[in-house]
Design an enzyme around this catalytic site. Structure first.
Site, PDB file in Angstrom:
ATOM      1  N   ASP A 167       1.180   5.159   0.632  1.00  0.00           N
ATOM      2  CA  ASP A 167       0.518   6.255   1.341  1.00  0.00           C
ATOM      3  C   ASP A 167       1.333   7.529   1.113  1.00  0.00           C
ATOM      4  O   ASP A 167       2.114   7.957   1.950  1.00  0.00           O
ATOM      5  CB  ASP A 167       0.434   5.904   2.828  1.00  0.00           C
ATOM      6  CG  ASP A 167      -0.465   6.839   3.611  1.00  0.00           C
ATOM      7  OD1 ASP A 167      -0.707   7.957   3.119  1.00  0.00           O
ATOM      8  OD2 ASP A 167      -0.917   6.463   4.693  1.00  0.00           O
ATOM      9  N   GLU A 193       1.565  11.335   0.746  1.00  0.00           N
ATOM     10  CA  GLU A 193       0.822  12.526   1.168  1.00  0.00           C
ATOM     11  C   GLU A 193       1.657  13.793   0.914  1.00  0.00           C
ATOM     12  O   GLU A 193       2.372  14.228   1.803  1.00  0.00           O
ATOM     13  CB  GLU A 193       0.450  12.409   2.642  1.00  0.00           C
ATOM     14  CG  GLU A 193      -0.362  11.158   2.942  1.00  0.00           C
ATOM     15  CD  GLU A 193      -0.789  11.050   4.400  1.00  0.00           C
ATOM     16  OE1 GLU A 193      -0.840  12.081   5.102  1.00  0.00           O
ATOM     17  OE2 GLU A 193      -1.073   9.933   4.841  1.00  0.00           O
ATOM     18  N   TYR A 210     -11.265  12.037   6.340  1.00  0.00           N
ATOM     19  CA  TYR A 210     -11.229  12.533   7.717  1.00  0.00           C
ATOM     20  C   TYR A 210     -10.156  13.611   7.782  1.00  0.00           C
ATOM     21  O   TYR A 210      -9.475  13.889   6.778  1.00  0.00           O
ATOM     22  CB  TYR A 210     -10.941  11.411   8.714  1.00  0.00           C
ATOM     23  CG  TYR A 210      -9.911  10.402   8.271  1.00  0.00           C
ATOM     24  CD1 TYR A 210      -8.567  10.725   8.231  1.00  0.00           C
ATOM     25  CD2 TYR A 210     -10.281   9.114   7.882  1.00  0.00           C
ATOM     26  CE1 TYR A 210      -7.612   9.812   7.827  1.00  0.00           C
ATOM     27  CE2 TYR A 210      -9.334   8.186   7.458  1.00  0.00           C
ATOM     28  CZ  TYR A 210      -8.005   8.538   7.440  1.00  0.00           C
ATOM     29  OH  TYR A 210      -7.054   7.626   7.029  1.00  0.00           O
ATOM     30  N   ASP A 239       0.862  -1.188   0.000  1.00  0.00           N
ATOM     31  CA  ASP A 239       0.000   0.000   0.000  1.00  0.00           C
ATOM     32  C   ASP A 239       0.893   1.231   0.000  1.00  0.00           C
ATOM     33  O   ASP A 239       1.830   1.330   0.807  1.00  0.00           O
ATOM     34  CB  ASP A 239      -0.916   0.001   1.226  1.00  0.00           C
ATOM     35  CG  ASP A 239      -1.707   1.296   1.343  1.00  0.00           C
ATOM     36  OD1 ASP A 239      -2.660   1.465   0.571  1.00  0.00           O
ATOM     37  OD2 ASP A 239      -1.363   2.128   2.209  1.00  0.00           O
TER      38      ASP A 239
END
Length: 612
Positions: free
Chosen positions: A384, A386, A454, A382
């Site tokens: 991630d 950002e 979120y 995965d």
């Protein structure tokens, strides 16, 4: 420990709990009629909405003569009670509850039954049931002879496509235990004299729940044990077609201050209710995937009581730490798939260099994930990042095609038999982070995207306005248009990402301000509210008691207590979000992260129940 101040729309490095719970609490079987039984009473928890539940009793005449009246008695644990009822008259004395028939439903002919129900508060289940003074399962009661205690919660081993071996610790009784009833999904499937039983004839790739109750020499039964969730192997080991992904992040550093370990996934019941785990995080250095904390990952020794399978690590075994515990978890729950997650808020700064040579980056990631020492632990990777071509902790200028190029290289290297996924932004503002990278083009290389719906709002805006950090939909007065889950999902769909490749994100924590006088959203503040690890943020397991929710906005709960104002998801709001996700045709949901949940996995259960 790496806790950083947290700007909007990002993964949290937030993250301990132990106790054993009931992974399957929907059905408590209290009836197994004996040959001479005259009547039975069976209890079912028919609904559970987190803060309360609906319970139903069924009284059945199993004898040969009519019954003119009935009275059912039981005990609830402290904190659980009846709040309203129907089709019976309810009274209580402390934690002992009694339900008597109405004038019109007391008579039962042989073979007839009647059902009455109630709404309750708390999380307990009934025990010590009596019907007209006798055992609710139809067994006799003997004056001066106490019923047996509850056996230990069964353990499961030797799980195959069609069978499972169950073992439990013995019950005690003042006159002696005669045998045990084994219940599967609330119904008795066997009565045995020992403390183990192998259940055969099961279906492959199917979830079951087992519990046990003891009978003494007078045939009195005791309370039901805790339940053990079991999923048989087979069925490809993957969720069946049409099933939803239910994924949780397990954070590497949680084994320290948070004291949260892989075994907690078992004791909380969460392991039986998820399909995938993202292990967070590997680092990105010099354009390469690298392990972060090798001690936590592969070296930390676990004692027998800390270990998933009850076997202690030895000093000379080749693999210890989280990876070995995850290996044991997969042996216990073969349906779970585990991905090694790379990056996160703190470690995304290296992706820009990685994007300069995607093939070399993919090669390094493959060597890390498929290292022969733990290759069986992981089922894919995965990413991630950002954020691609945008700013997070650092700013990236690798261009709009960089993310697609990296995902393409990972798919080429990992192949079709491994999972390749990514956690991505939920910033749907015009010209925002979703627009900064080619998420639509990269979707062809990804099994799914974890959309981080979120951290839209929080106390980095120190004076407010107060707003829910994970709004599902827009609402009047929202501080920023485009900062909602629904708008993010809609925008990604419009860019060509299939709905089935989008997972809705749920935070297992809340965000809050202090110095707030207004209960409704939109109030002013003086700064972030106090938190255990970082100001302005707190785990759900703490907030549910510290500052209970007293309102909802845009599908998310909020709470005003004293001068503090918090927003967070509850089991009820999670349930409504899961309904929305299903209606949108999404591939499922994911959450950040396990240790923020309660000891009995309330939020993970709400995701599981909501997605079906």
């Amino acid at each position: 420990m790496r806790f950083r101040p947290t700007p909007r729309v990002r993964h949290r490095l937030i993250a301990g709990l132990t106790t054993l719970i009931l992974p399957f609490a929907a059905l408590v079987g209290l009836s197994t009629p004996a040959a001479a039984a005259e009547a039975t009473a069976t209890y079912t928890k028919s609904q559970d909405w987190g803060t309360g539940f609906e319970g139903k009793w069924t009284v059945k005449n199993t004898g040969t003569a009519s019954i003119s009246s009935w009275t059912v008695e039981w005990d609830f644990p402290s904190g659980t009670s009846v709040t309203s009822g129907w089709d019976a008259d309810f009274t209580s004395s402390g934690t002992h509850w009694t339900a008597k028939n109405k004038s019109w439903n007391g008579t039962l002919a042989p073979g007839a039954s009647v059902t009455f129900g109630f709404n309750g508060s708390g999380a307990g289940s009934p025990s010590n049931c009596k019907l007209n003074g006798a055992s609710c399962d139809g067994g006799p009661t003997v004056p001066g002879d106490n019923p047996p205690s509850a056996p230990g919660t069964p353990t499961a081993s030797d799980i195959t496509d069609t069978s499972v071996k169950l073992s439990w610790s013995a019950a005690t009784d003042d006159k002696g235990v005669k045998n045990y009833d084994v219940l599967r999904d609330g119904s008795v499937v066997a009565t045995v004299t020992g403390t183990s039983y192998t259940n055969t004839g099961l279906s492959a790739g199917t979830d079951y729940s087992y519990s046990v109750k003891a009978r003494d020499t007078a045939d009195q039964t005791g309370p039901v044990s805790g339940a053990r969730a079991v999923r048989t192997t087979g069925g490809g080991g993957e969720p069946e077609p049409g099933d939803k992904v239910k994924l949780g992040y397990f954070v590497e550093w949680g084994v320290y201050g948070r004291n949260y370990h892989v075994k907690n996934l078992v004791s909380s019941g969460s392991a039986a209710k998820i399909t995938h785990i993202n292990y967070a995080f590997a680092n990105v250095k010099n354009g390469q995937c690298t392990m972060d904390d090798s001690f936590a990952a592969i070296d930390k020794a676990y004692t027998a009581d800390q270990s998933v399978d009850g076997v202690a690590d030895t000093w000379d075994q080749p693999l210890r730490g989280n990876f070995n515990q995850l290996r044991k978890l997969k042996a216990k729950y073969p349906h779970i798939k585990i991905l090694y997650s790379v990056g996160g808020w703190t470690y995304s700064g290296g992706f820009g260099q990685a994007a300069q040579n995607p093939a070399a980056f993919a090669e390094s990631c493959y060597k890390l994930v498929e290292d022969p020492r733990w290759a069986d632990v992981f089922d894919g990777i995965d990413i991630d990042w950002e954020y691609p071509n945008a700013c997070g902790l650092t700013c990236d200028t690798s261009g709009p095609a960089a993310f697609k190029n990296v995902m393409s290289a990972l798919r080429t290297k990992f192949g079709a038999n491994n999972l390749v996924t990514a956690a991505i932004t939920a910033d749907a503002t015009s010209g925002g982070k979703i627009d900064a990278a080619d998420y639509g083009g990269a979707a062809q290389y990804s099994d799914w995207y974890n959309v981080m719906t979120y951290d839209f709002f929080g106390a980095w805006a120190k004076t407010g306005p107060t707003a829910p950090h994970s709004p599902l939909t827009p609402y009047t007065g929202i501080p920023q248009d485009g900062f909602t889950s629904s708008q993010a999902i809609a925008k990604l769909k419009a860019k060509g990402v299939p709905a089935s490749k989008l997972l809705l994100g749920i935070g297992f924590y809340g965000r809050g301000w202090t110095g707030v006088t207004q209960a409704a959203p939109g109030g002013t503040a003086t700064g972030p509210a106090a938190g255990t690890y970082e100001a302005g943020i707190e785990d759900y397991k703490i907030l549910k008691g510290k500052c209970p929710a007293n309102g909802t906005v845009a599908g998310t709960a909020y709470a005003h207590c004293g001068s503090d104002w918090w927003s967070y998801d509850t089991p009820a709001t999670v349930g409504s979000k899961m309904t929305w996700a299903k209606n949108q045709g999404l591939g499922g949901a994911f959450f950040w992260e396990f240790s923020g949940d309660t000891a009995n996995g309330e939020l993970a259960t709400a995701i599981h129940n909501g997605l079906g």
